[in-house]
Design a protein around this motif. Structure first.
Motif, PDB file in Angstrom:
ATOM      1  N   VAL A 706     -35.176 -32.949  23.334  1.00 41.72           N
ATOM      2  CA  VAL A 706     -34.554 -33.623  22.194  1.00 41.72           C
ATOM      3  C   VAL A 706     -34.158 -35.031  22.600  1.00 41.72           C
ATOM      4  N   CYS A 707     -34.107 -35.903  21.608  1.00 40.56           N
ATOM      5  CA  CYS A 707     -33.688 -37.287  21.842  1.00 40.56           C
ATOM      6  C   CYS A 707     -32.167 -37.326  21.980  1.00 40.56           C
ATOM      7  N   MET A 708     -31.668 -37.945  23.030  1.00 44.83           N
ATOM      8  CA  MET A 708     -30.228 -38.000  23.284  1.00 44.83           C
ATOM      9  C   MET A 708     -29.587 -39.272  22.734  1.00 44.83           C
ATOM     10  N   CYS A 709     -30.311 -39.995  21.896  1.00 41.52           N
ATOM     11  CA  CYS A 709     -29.763 -41.208  21.290  1.00 41.52           C
ATOM     12  C   CYS A 709     -28.579 -40.850  20.395  1.00 41.52           C
ATOM     13  N   ASP A 710     -27.546 -41.674  20.412  1.00 42.16           N
ATOM     14  CA  ASP A 710     -26.365 -41.427  19.586  1.00 42.16           C
ATOM     15  C   ASP A 710     -26.408 -42.182  18.262  1.00 42.16           C
ATOM     16  N   GLY A 711     -27.520 -42.799  17.960  1.00 41.52           N
ATOM     17  CA  GLY A 711     -27.608 -43.593  16.744  1.00 41.52           C
ATOM     18  C   GLY A 711     -27.532 -42.742  15.496  1.00 41.52           C
ATOM     19  N   PRO A 712     -27.042 -43.297  14.373  1.00 39.78           N
ATOM     20  CA  PRO A 712     -26.986 -42.561  13.121  1.00 39.78           C
ATOM     21  C   PRO A 712     -28.377 -42.179  12.649  1.00 39.78           C
ATOM     22  N   GLY A 713     -28.506 -40.946  12.176  1.00 39.59           N
ATOM     23  CA  GLY A 713     -29.793 -40.475  11.693  1.00 39.59           C
ATOM     24  C   GLY A 713     -30.618 -39.796  12.745  1.00 39.59           C
ATOM     25  N   CYS A 714     -30.188 -39.868  14.023  1.00 36.32           N
ATOM     26  CA  CYS A 714     -30.979 -39.237  15.087  1.00 36.32           C
ATOM     27  C   CYS A 714     -30.641 -37.754  15.169  1.00 36.32           C
ATOM     28  N   GLY A 715     -29.405 -37.448  15.562  1.00 31.07           N
ATOM     29  CA  GLY A 715     -28.952 -36.071  15.533  1.00 31.07           C
ATOM     30  C   GLY A 715     -29.745 -35.133  16.408  1.00 31.07           C
ATOM     31  N   LYS A 716     -30.142 -35.574  17.597  1.00 37.65           N
ATOM     32  CA  LYS A 716     -30.859 -34.722  18.546  1.00 37.65           C
ATOM     33  C   LYS A 716     -32.138 -34.141  17.946  1.00 37.65           C
ATOM     34  N   LYS A 717     -32.913 -34.990  17.308  1.00 33.10           N
ATOM     35  CA  LYS A 717     -34.223 -34.546  16.852  1.00 33.10           C
ATOM     36  C   LYS A 717     -35.123 -34.306  18.054  1.00 33.10           C
ATOM     37  N   LEU A 718     -36.192 -33.551  17.828  1.00 39.33           N
ATOM     38  CA  LEU A 718     -37.185 -33.383  18.866  1.00 39.33           C
ATOM     39  C   LEU A 718     -37.794 -34.733  19.213  1.00 39.33           C
ATOM     40  N   VAL A 719     -38.127 -34.924  20.469  1.00 37.36           N
ATOM     41  CA  VAL A 719     -38.734 -36.175  20.908  1.00 37.36           C
ATOM     42  C   VAL A 719     -40.024 -36.438  20.137  1.00 37.36           C
ATOM     43  N   ALA A 720     -40.722 -35.373  19.756  1.00 37.50           N
ATOM     44  CA  ALA A 720     -41.974 -35.522  19.012  1.00 37.50           C
ATOM     45  C   ALA A 720     -41.752 -36.090  17.619  1.00 37.50           C
ATOM     46  N   GLU A 721     -40.527 -35.962  17.085  1.00 37.78           N
ATOM     47  CA  GLU A 721     -40.284 -36.318  15.689  1.00 37.78           C
ATOM     48  C   GLU A 721     -39.412 -37.547  15.519  1.00 37.78           C
ATOM     49  N   CYS A 722     -38.547 -37.838  16.497  1.00 33.88           N
ATOM     50  CA  CYS A 722     -37.611 -38.944  16.362  1.00 33.88           C
ATOM     51  C   CYS A 722     -38.342 -40.285  16.444  1.00 33.88           C
ATOM     52  N   MET A 723     -37.900 -41.249  15.646  1.00 36.37           N
ATOM     53  CA  MET A 723     -38.545 -42.555  15.586  1.00 36.37           C
ATOM     54  C   MET A 723     -37.710 -43.666  16.206  1.00 36.37           C
ATOM     55  N   CYS A 724     -36.575 -43.333  16.852  1.00 34.67           N
ATOM     56  CA  CYS A 724     -35.744 -44.381  17.422  1.00 34.67           C
ATOM     57  C   CYS A 724     -36.376 -44.924  18.711  1.00 34.67           C
ATOM     58  N   VAL A 725     -35.846 -46.055  19.190  1.00 31.81           N
ATOM     59  CA  VAL A 725     -36.393 -46.700  20.388  1.00 31.81           C
ATOM     60  C   VAL A 725     -36.278 -45.785  21.597  1.00 31.81           C
ATOM     61  N   GLU A 726     -35.173 -45.030  21.696  1.00 34.23           N
ATOM     62  CA  GLU A 726     -34.996 -44.119  22.826  1.00 34.23           C
ATOM     63  C   GLU A 726     -36.076 -43.048  22.848  1.00 34.23           C
ATOM     64  N   ALA A 727     -36.447 -42.523  21.671  1.00 38.20           N
ATOM     65  CA  ALA A 727     -37.504 -41.510  21.612  1.00 38.20           C
ATOM     66  C   ALA A 727     -38.844 -42.100  22.033  1.00 38.20           C
TER      67      ALA A 727
END
Length: 826
Positions: A706-727
């Motif tokens: 899961v993506c460990m980004c704390d940004g709004p809208g992330c919420g520990k999505k799967l790395v395969a699905e998250c679109m933030c820079v951290e993912a």
């Protein structure tokens, strides 16, 4: 105005206290005057809460930023629509909105039943008033929505969270609140029946419609939440097993179980303790879900934040609720004893019973999995992540079993089904299911798991269609009308039965949408203006990038052209919006091309303004729109079941030779304001280096972390699905680790060591304390099965039936007549 609002809440608390005390005193003393006085005070609470709501709405519209709540969730540039919906956008206002809805629902329930349920009404008023008092107490002492700044008030507000400035999210919370609040009514009547000892089926008839309506709004709220996640969060999915999503799902499970088991009590006088337990658990889970959302005990992008004082208040209330409720059930056990026993596992009541146990298993499992990270943190000091892979392992087979029971239950006879009856009922549905799966296999589609789901959907449709056709043929022969009129008359005569069948059709359509996700295709591409890529049958061309602004936000929009076989079929505009007062993370504005068969889903993942290069997430979601269409059918079926006989007769008379239908039209108004321009940049960084192809191991790891980004809208999505820079960075890092030759276990261990815990993993490893998470479902299933077998006592006849009835005797004739009547009931 703020002082008036706070005084109104104080007055409502006093009125609630008076209503509860005087109603109980009037019932104990058998004093009609005291009871009427309590009911009058109960109505007064409704008026006071409507006044408080009007005051807070007026403060939003007039931009009274001296009130802290207004400052936190509104600003001068916010459209009027979102100023109004900001009422329930924060914790304080949502609690007040909850009490207002409960006051309206409670007043309507008391008014409509005060003549038919005279013995219960005083205690119904008392129970609802006590629940209102708890929430009013929260606002008065801890979460006052009318609290003001002691010093100078701000000139402008901070504005509503951009993620909540979406039409679906604007109406999603009220729908859920109506569903949650509505479940208080069955609980209040159930408690009143336990207190008074009036435990016949009359209290069930008083709450059945309330339960169905609340269940419908709860389902609507869940569906709207799925649509919001699908269109706003930009990850290509609609259900992520987020803790707050789960909190709304929990009472849905138990409410669904109650709606089925209540029919067994009405028809066979069985499951009386069970139904009372389901009513209590459904109400408790609405409170527990509210507790999870508002206390911060779970981590979620939907949560209101951490508040331990509030958590303790909710905990005390929930403990008192459970002790008092189940104490009354134990006290009244002699009056709740069933009048009949389960005579055969091959019967409709047995199918409903199995259905109930599976739904309850689902609720307990989801509750345990949701709370397990918190439990792990308390016991071991390390917080875990329990993500979609863990839930899917268990809920996928459970969903298929429930889908099967949806088709099996209605075809079984009450008491016992004979072999000849089973052959008559199930031959064609089974053939239809086998033909569907055979056709899918022959066409080259995967049969497991999506193909199996398609086959079961065909089976359920076959059973329901068979019931409609056979009933319509019999009615046509009896009345001499055409087949369509016969179907309308059939539904009008047995609204609950055939309305329930239509609800099941809606469930089937939703399962079709769920099964379509098994054929989902996605790609991550880097394009420059004029370049194109292919996904499925679509060719997507990137034309250009544009930037413009209004008073609240800057909008970066990609202009894209969609072609099918060389022909232009659509223009799409995925975008990223930067709100000036919420600059930490932009919102994702998804571009969609909707068709009956599939959605083309495009997300602007990143961009570089200098050369207009952009990174996109492209997804083809087969059959996803059948989920939303399925809910519309479900709502139609529920509406038919709720209609009174006179209303349905009018509808039928207005459309002779045709089908009477019902529809709901939703009207949305979008308000925009133009204003000054600001400039933001969303650099692509690693996004520019992402490639289209990924090895199977990479894909597996992306769905295991899961993506460990704390940004709004992330919420520990799967790395395969998250679109933030951290993912994006994580996907590149995973690719590098795989290229170095690391195995799956070695990569997972790398991230565990990096973070010092298993929190980056989407599912906990089956080791140490985590074994409890994997063992619990097995233990729960074994205990449930053992309890079910022991409790039902299949094969035991009631004491009065010591020997079989002789053929031709009066007893045999009565039993045959009872079988026929039960078979023809709804």
């Amino acid at each position: 105005m703020a002082s008036l609002g706070y005084l109104t809440l104080l007055a409502a608390f006093v009125a609630c206290s008076y209503a509860a005390a005087v109603s109980v005193a009037g019932a104990r003393r058998r004093s009609p005057r005291l009871i009427e006085s309590g009911i009058g005070a109960f109505y007064l609470v409704t008026a006071l809460m409507l006044l408080a709501s009007a005051i807070i709405v007026h403060a939003f519209v007039t931009e009274d930023f001296s009130i802290r709540y207004i400052d936190h969730y509104s600003d001068s540039a916010q459209p009027l629509f979102y100023k109004l919906t900001s009422y329930w956008g924060g914790l304080d206002g949502s609690i007040m909105f909850w009490v207002t809805l409960l006051a309206i629902f409670g007043a309507a329930a008391v008014y409509s039943n005060r003549e038919r349920q005279r013995e219960l009404i005083p205690y119904v008023v008392a129970v609802i008033a006590v629940v209102q008092m708890f929430f009013l107490f929260l606002m008065i002492v801890h979460k006052n929505p009318f609290a003001t700044y002691l010093l100078e008030a701000p000139v402008d507000g901070r504005g509503l969270n951009p993620l909540l400035q979406n039409f679906y999210m604007a109406i999603h919370p009220p729908s859920l609140y109506i569903g949650f609040v509505g479940m208080t009514i069955p609980f209040a009547f159930g408690m009143a029946a336990l207190i008074t000892g009036h435990l016949d089926d009359s209290w069930l008839r008083a709450v059945r419609r309330w339960t169905m309506m609340s269940w419908l709004f709860l389902t609507l709220g869940l569906t709207l939440g799925m649509m919001w996640a699908y269109e706003e969060l930009g990850w290509g999915g609609y259900w992520g097993w987020d803790p707050v999503e789960n909190a709304a799902l929990l009472p849905w499970f138990t409410a669904t179980a109650f709606l089925h088991s209540v029919m067994v009590q009405e028809r066979r006088s069985m499951l009386r303790v069970w139904n009372m337990t389901l009513v209590i658990m459904t109400f408790f889970l609405t409170i527990f879900g509210t507790f999870m959302t508002r206390s911060g005990i779970v981590q979620s992008i939907h949560a209101f934040g951490q508040d331990m004082a509030l958590a303790w208040m909710f905990t005390i209330f929930m403990v008192v609720l459970l002790v008092a409720s189940f104490g009354l059930v134990i006290y009244r056990l002699p009056l709740l004893r069933a009048r009949n026993e389960l005579e055969s596992w091959v019967s409709r009541e047995a199918a409903f019973l199995v259905n109930n146990w599976i739904l309850l298993f689902s609720a307990v499992f989801v509750l345990f999995a949701t709370m397990f990270p918190t439990l792990s943190e308390v016991v071991t000091g390390a917080r875990l992540t329990v993500g979609p892979p863990f839930y899917t392992t268990w809920m996928l087979p459970i969903g298929l079993i429930l889908l099967t029971l949806t088709g099996v239950g209605p075809l079984l006879a009450w008491r016992k089904s004979t072999p000849s009856n089973l052959r008559y009922q199930f031959t064609w549905p089974v053939v239809l299911a086998a033909a569907t799966m055979g056709g899918l296999y022959a066409a080259g589609f995967r049969v497991w798991v999506s193909g199996l789901c398609f086959g079961l959907c065909a089976f359920v449709c076959g059973t329901i269609g068979q019931e409609f056709v056979r009933g319509a043929v019999v009615r046509r022969e009896a009345t001499g009308t055409d087949i369509v009129t016969a179907i309308v008359g059939l539904v009008a005569r047995s609204r609950r039965r055939y309305g329930g069948y239509i609800v099941h059709v809606g469930i089937v359509l939703m399962f079709l949408g769920f099964a379509g996700s098994g054929y989902k295709r996605d790609a991550q591409v880097l394009l420059r203006p004029g370049e194109a890529t292919e996904i499925g049958r679509y060719t997507v061309r990137y034309d250009r990038l544009s930037e413009n602004s209004d008073a609240r936000k800057q909008m970066i929009t990609a202009h894209m052209t969609v072609l099918v076989e060389g022909e232009v079929v659509d223009q799409l505009y995925p975008a990223r919006w930067f709100f000036f007062k919420h600059e930490t993370e932009p919102t994702t504005e998804v571009a969609l091309r909707r068709t009956v068969a599939e959605d083309l889903y495009v997300v602007l993942a990143g961009y570089e303004m200098s050369d207009q290069a952009a990174s996109f997430q492209l997804t083809v979601n087969p059959l996803v729109n059948w989920i939303w269409f399925g809910f519309a059918v479900l709502a139609l079926g529920t509406g038919i079941a709720l209609l009174p006989e006179s209303a349905f007769a009018y509808a039928g008379a207005a459309a002779p030779q045709g089908a009477a239908t019902a529809s709901v039209v939703l009207l949305a108004a979008a308000l925009t304001l133009l204003g000054p321009v600001a400039v933001f940049a969303q650099p692509l960084e690693g996004a520019l280096q992402e490639a289209n192809e990924a090895t199977p191991l990479e894909l597996d790891l992306r769905r295991s972390l899961v993506c460990m980004c704390d940004g709004p809208g992330c919420g520990k999505k799967l790395v395969a699905e998250c679109m933030c820079v951290e993912a994006v960075r994580l996907r590149g890092e995973i690719r590098g680790l795989v290229a170095e030759g690391l195995t799956r276990d070695e990569v997972l261990r790398f991230y565990i060591d990096t973070h010092g815990s298993q929190e980056p993993l989407a599912a906990p490893l089956n080791e140490g304390f985590n074994r409890l998470a994997w063992f619990f479902p097995y233990a729960l299933g074994a205990v449930a099965l053992g309890a079910l077998v022991r409790w039902t006592r299949v094969g035991q006849e009631p004491e009065r039936a010591t020997s079989p009835a002789e053929p031709g005797s009066d007893t045999a004739q009565l039993e045959a007549r009872l079988d026929d009547e039960l078979r023809n009931l709804d």
